[in-house]
Write an enzyme that holds these catalytic residues in place. Structure first.
Site, PDB file in Angstrom:
ATOM      1  N   SER A   1      24.675  37.896  55.610  1.00  0.00           N
ATOM      2  CA  SER A   1      26.030  38.514  56.427  1.00  0.00           C
ATOM      3  C   SER A   1      27.250  38.465  55.943  1.00  0.00           C
ATOM      4  O   SER A   1      27.574  40.094  55.320  1.00  0.00           O
ATOM      5  CB  SER A   1      26.640  36.676  56.619  1.00  0.00           C
ATOM      6  OG  SER A   1      27.661  36.383  57.419  1.00  0.00           O
ATOM      7  N   HIS A   2      28.682  37.989  55.317  1.00  0.00           N
ATOM      8  CA  HIS A   2      30.010  38.953  55.118  1.00  0.00           C
ATOM      9  C   HIS A   2      29.147  38.859  53.350  1.00  0.00           C
ATOM     10  O   HIS A   2      30.653  39.533  53.215  1.00  0.00           O
ATOM     11  CB  HIS A   2      30.776  38.171  55.364  1.00  0.00           C
ATOM     12  CG  HIS A   2      30.744  36.541  54.916  1.00  0.00           C
ATOM     13  ND1 HIS A   2      29.580  35.323  55.788  1.00  0.00           N
ATOM     14  CD2 HIS A   2      31.602  35.730  54.316  1.00  0.00           C
ATOM     15  CE1 HIS A   2      29.673  34.352  54.855  1.00  0.00           C
ATOM     16  NE2 HIS A   2      30.332  34.672  54.049  1.00  0.00           N
TER      17      HIS A   2
ATOM     18  N   ASP B   1      31.384  41.674  60.385  1.00  0.00           N
ATOM     19  CA  ASP B   1      30.459  40.979  59.004  1.00  0.00           C
ATOM     20  C   ASP B   1      29.393  41.845  58.923  1.00  0.00           C
ATOM     21  O   ASP B   1      29.346  42.889  59.365  1.00  0.00           O
ATOM     22  CB  ASP B   1      30.993  40.037  58.598  1.00  0.00           C
ATOM     23  CG  ASP B   1      29.549  39.192  59.509  1.00  0.00           C
ATOM     24  OD1 ASP B   1      29.588  40.091  60.765  1.00  0.00           O
ATOM     25  OD2 ASP B   1      29.157  38.739  59.594  1.00  0.00           O
TER      26      ASP B   1
ATOM     27  N   ASP C   1      26.607  41.664  59.129  1.00  0.00           N
ATOM     28  CA  ASP C   1      25.139  40.848  59.603  1.00  0.00           C
ATOM     29  C   ASP C   1      25.962  40.806  61.576  1.00  0.00           C
ATOM     30  O   ASP C   1      25.303  41.005  62.084  1.00  0.00           O
ATOM     31  CB  ASP C   1      24.423  40.051  59.795  1.00  0.00           C
ATOM     32  CG  ASP C   1      24.896  38.329  59.894  1.00  0.00           C
ATOM     33  OD1 ASP C   1      26.322  38.406  59.456  1.00  0.00           O
ATOM     34  OD2 ASP C   1      24.771  37.392  60.243  1.00  0.00           O
TER      35      ASP C   1
ATOM     36  N   ASP D   1      27.495  39.254  63.316  1.00  0.00           N
ATOM     37  CA  ASP D   1      28.298  38.078  63.896  1.00  0.00           C
ATOM     38  C   ASP D   1      29.495  37.368  64.221  1.00  0.00           C
ATOM     39  O   ASP D   1      29.794  36.538  64.858  1.00  0.00           O
ATOM     40  CB  ASP D   1      27.098  36.662  63.857  1.00  0.00           C
ATOM     41  CG  ASP D   1      27.205  36.793  62.328  1.00  0.00           C
ATOM     42  OD1 ASP D   1      28.217  37.120  61.676  1.00  0.00           O
ATOM     43  OD2 ASP D   1      26.146  35.803  62.044  1.00  0.00           O
ATOM     44  N   ARG D   2      30.281  38.611  63.142  1.00  0.00           N
ATOM     45  CA  ARG D   2      31.723  37.781  63.089  1.00  0.00           C
ATOM     46  C   ARG D   2      32.372  38.939  63.141  1.00  0.00           C
ATOM     47  O   ARG D   2      31.998  39.863  64.058  1.00  0.00           O
ATOM     48  CB  ARG D   2      31.888  37.818  61.244  1.00  0.00           C
ATOM     49  CG  ARG D   2      31.870  36.482  60.694  1.00  0.00           C
ATOM     50  CD  ARG D   2      32.049  36.435  59.596  1.00  0.00           C
ATOM     51  NE  ARG D   2      31.511  35.040  58.778  1.00  0.00           N
ATOM     52  CZ  ARG D   2      32.260  33.859  57.741  1.00  0.00           C
ATOM     53  NH1 ARG D   2      33.471  34.684  56.600  1.00  0.00           N
ATOM     54  NH2 ARG D   2      31.458  33.510  57.159  1.00  0.00           N
TER      55      ARG D   2
ATOM     56  N   LYS E   1      26.513  33.036  67.132  1.00  0.00           N
ATOM     57  CA  LYS E   1      27.788  33.846  67.065  1.00  0.00           C
ATOM     58  C   LYS E   1      27.817  35.762  67.229  1.00  0.00           C
ATOM     59  O   LYS E   1      27.103  36.008  67.245  1.00  0.00           O
ATOM     60  CB  LYS E   1      28.944  33.939  66.076  1.00  0.00           C
ATOM     61  CG  LYS E   1      28.327  34.027  65.223  1.00  0.00           C
ATOM     62  CD  LYS E   1      29.479  33.572  63.481  1.00  0.00           C
ATOM     63  CE  LYS E   1      28.630  32.942  62.324  1.00  0.00           C
ATOM     64  NZ  LYS E   1      28.726  31.994  61.367  1.00  0.00           N
TER      65      LYS E   1
HETATM   66  C1  G1P Z   1      30.718  29.667  56.183  1.00  0.00           C
HETATM   67  C2  G1P Z   1      31.187  29.233  57.224  1.00  0.00           C
HETATM   68  C3  G1P Z   1      30.661  29.165  58.602  1.00  0.00           C
HETATM   69  C4  G1P Z   1      29.701  29.909  58.865  1.00  0.00           C
HETATM   70  C5  G1P Z   1      28.734  29.885  58.145  1.00  0.00           C
HETATM   71  C6  G1P Z   1      28.649  31.411  58.032  1.00  0.00           C
HETATM   72  O1  G1P Z   1      29.424  28.737  55.963  1.00  0.00           O
HETATM   73  O2  G1P Z   1      32.556  28.088  56.886  1.00  0.00           O
HETATM   74  O3  G1P Z   1      31.583  28.708  59.236  1.00  0.00           O
HETATM   75  O4  G1P Z   1      28.856  29.250  60.385  1.00  0.00           O
HETATM   76  O5  G1P Z   1      29.570  30.628  56.581  1.00  0.00           O
HETATM   77  O6  G1P Z   1      28.636  32.801  59.241  1.00  0.00           O
HETATM   78  P1  G1P Z   1      30.396  27.893  54.978  1.00  0.00           P
HETATM   79  O7  G1P Z   1      30.557  28.408  53.384  1.00  0.00           O
HETATM   80  O8  G1P Z   1      31.576  27.088  54.555  1.00  0.00           O
HETATM   81  O9  G1P Z   1      29.181  26.434  54.070  1.00  0.00           O
HETATM   82 ZN    ZN Z   2      27.490  37.443  59.479  1.00  0.00          ZN
END
Ligand code: G1P
Ligand code: ZN
Length: 543
Positions: free
Chosen positions: A113-114, A277, A279, A281-282, A376
């Site tokens: 992801s990010h 982000d 991938d 989704d954000r 998302k």
């Molecule tokens: C974080 C975000 C959560 C999101 C997840 C994946 O998880 O807080 O809302 O679904 O990334 O993008 P966390 O690191 O808080 O467990």
């Molecule tokens: Zn992501």
């Protein structure tokens, strides 16, 4: 080509977090590490012979190598066909779209992801089921259980597959089909939004700046904004996906998307700014010199949904993760539709969407989406906002301020303390737990605690129960402080403090969130003794 069964021994650290398994690249590069995990996925889902799998990732370092391994394992595990994004790339929402469109048995998405990428960056892998959504907790627990007892995996000895040319290749008895998922995804968007109205907006002088952050959304954004909607080419920046995201941190927030933020808050700023982000989704939504919190974004989209073709008949319901502000709850109450509060992580929304109970879902962590897929969706959120802007013919800021004037403002912020030694982080949590018995009724300045608890959730569709989902300190006026440990980090622990206070008075709506929340911030630090126990003076990231 020969099928091989390879003897292996378990790794003890393959527990899935909020969103799949995430580790540093060198961890994934250890012999058998990826293979063990993938075999555990295959064993736990036991896809019927002849099934189709979707496979792709966000293009980060190790994406291509991992895809070649997984293809050979899929062939050895009886899959008939794998649909792979061209170049091995699929955004997370596009993967969800493709799983649903081609009715495949599920998909494997390679992404952290990010989180930053590169040789020493993070890598990740997650499994999505046939509804296109992240595996539920029942499935992730079954996968983890198998990783602890694995003794062998199956793989085909074969040459690597060409991932760059659209078309079909044979791999043993399995077909590998390289697809253009950008078109599949853009076609889906065209069914939801008024592309004629958007084309008129974007070619008519309304200026947008989209920052793909050198991550997966670049090609998708170019296809949609530039090719299909007529925006100028330079509307999309950092559009070429790079394995290390240009050494950036592909997280769309005010801290990490600073290049975009400077443009949108600078001179001659565009009318609209957005970022996505690693991938895809954000999303982050910005107006000219104006930031929309993700919690507000969900509420505003819900309140304006009937202006958008795909949602013109209204919403079945809304769901938000527990730490997300209650702004959406106010809209749901106004619309007379249900609002669900779920634990953090998109996987908790899937059952609600499958059962037709909710249409829109959102998380404070820059995640917004709907039942068009089961993830998302960053670009979807951007298009939704643009469609609302076009239909109302108002600026982003004007739309948000009008929303606050009608519903009141849920002032909101999240403070993250990253890379804390695990022991110190646990002490902070224990410190708050220990005060639970005496907190109710206690006053801090103008705030009085109503209740303090650890959030738990019973899924209304399948009855599954999830406990320990975050500490909630709820105040009598509806304000909240929430403490949670992150489930996506790969180094030490991250403490997240979520702060929310409700302000009905329009005369106070101009205040900066940090100023408006200063008392709550002080209470959170006092209650947790965070500075004393961790030695940290400041959060690492404020959103
Ligand atoms: C974080 C975000 C959560 C999101 C997840 C994946 O998880 O807080 O809302 O679904 O990334 O993008 P966390 O690191 O808080 O467990
Ligand atoms: Zn992501």
């Amino acid at each position: 080509m020969t099928l091989r069964t390879v003897a292996t021994t378990p790794f003890n650290d393959q527990k899935l977090g909020t969103s799949g398994l995430r580790k540093r690249v060198p961890v994934f590069q250890q012999a058998h590490y990826l293979e063990n995990f993938v075999q555990s996925i295959f064993d736990s889902i036991s896809a019927p012979a002849g099934s189709t799998l979707v496979l792709g990732g966000d293009g980060r370092y190790y994406n291509r190598e991992a895809i070649q391994i997984i293809l050979k394992m899929a062939a050895a595990n009886g899959y008939a066909r794998v649909l792979v994004g061209q170049g091995g790339i699929l955004s997370t929402p596009a993967a969800s779209c493709v799983i649903r469109k081609y009715q495949t048995y599920g998909g494997i998405i390679l992404s952290a992801s990010h989180n930053p990428g590169g040789v020493d960056g993070d890598f990740g892998i997650k499994y999505n089921g046939s509804n296109g959504g992240p595996a539920t907790e029942t499935v992730t627990e079954a996968i983890f259980a198998l990783t602890k007892q694995i003794s062998q995996y199956h793989i085909l000895d074969a040459a690597d597959v060409n991932l760059d040319t659209i078309g079909t290749t044979q791999l043993g008895a399995m077909q590998v089909e390289v697809i253009n998922a950008v078109n599949d995804y853009a076609d889906l968007m065209a069914t939801l939004f008024d592309f004629n109205q958007l084309r008129a907006l974007l070619s008519g002088g309304f200026r947008i700046q989209f920052d793909a952050m050198h991550a997966v959304t670049g090609p998708y954004a170019q296809e949609i904004f530039v090719n299909r909607l007529g925006a100028p080419v330079n509307s999309v920046m950092n559009a070429v996906p790079l394995p290390d995201f240009g050494q950036g941190h592909p997280d769309p927030n005010l801290t990490y998307a600073h290049e975009l933020v400077e443009i949108v808050y600078g001179e001659n700023a565009p009318d609209f700014g957005a970022a996505s982000d690693g991938d895809g989704d954000r999303n982050m939504i910005l107006g000219k010199g104006f930031f929309v919190t993700p919690s507000d974004s969900l509420a505003v989209l819900a309140a304006n949904a009937t202006l958008v073709p795909g949602y013109k008949n209204g919403l079945a319901g809304i769901a938000r993760s527990m730490p997300t502000s209650a702004a959406a709850d106010r809209v749901a109450a106004d619309l007379g539709i249900p609002c669900f509060e779920t634990p953090t992580g998109w996987k908790f929304f899937g059952n609600l969407m499958d059962a037709g109970k909710v249409t829109l879902c959102g998380e404070e962590s820059f995640g917004t989406g709907s039942d068009h897929i089961r993830e998302k969706d960053g670009l979807w959120a951007v298009l939704f906002w643009l469609n609302v802007v076009a239909a109302r013919n108002e600026s982003v800021e004007a739309i948000v301020r009008a929303h606050w004037a009608k519903y009141g403002r849920n002032v909101y912020s999240r403070h993250d303390y990253e890379a804390i030694p695990t022991e110190a982080a646990n002490q902070v949590i224990q410190k708050i737990y220990a005060q639970f018995p005496e907190l109710a009724g206690k006053s801090y300045g103008r705030y009085t605690v109503a209740t303090a608890d650890d959030f738990s959730y019973t899924d209304p569709v399948d009855g599954s129960f999830s406990s320990k989902q975050g500490i909630r300190i709820l105040f009598t006026d509806g304000s909240r402080i929430i403490f949670r440990l992150s489930g996506t980090g790969t180094e030490g622990a991250t403490i997240r403090i979520y702060l929310e206070s409700y302000e009905p008075d329009v005369a106070q709506h101009h205040l900066d969130a940090q100023d408006a929340l200063s008392e709550l911030i002080a209470i959170a630090l006092e209650l947790s003794d965070l500075k004393g126990l961790t030695g940290r003076e400041q959060p690492t990231v404020i959103t």
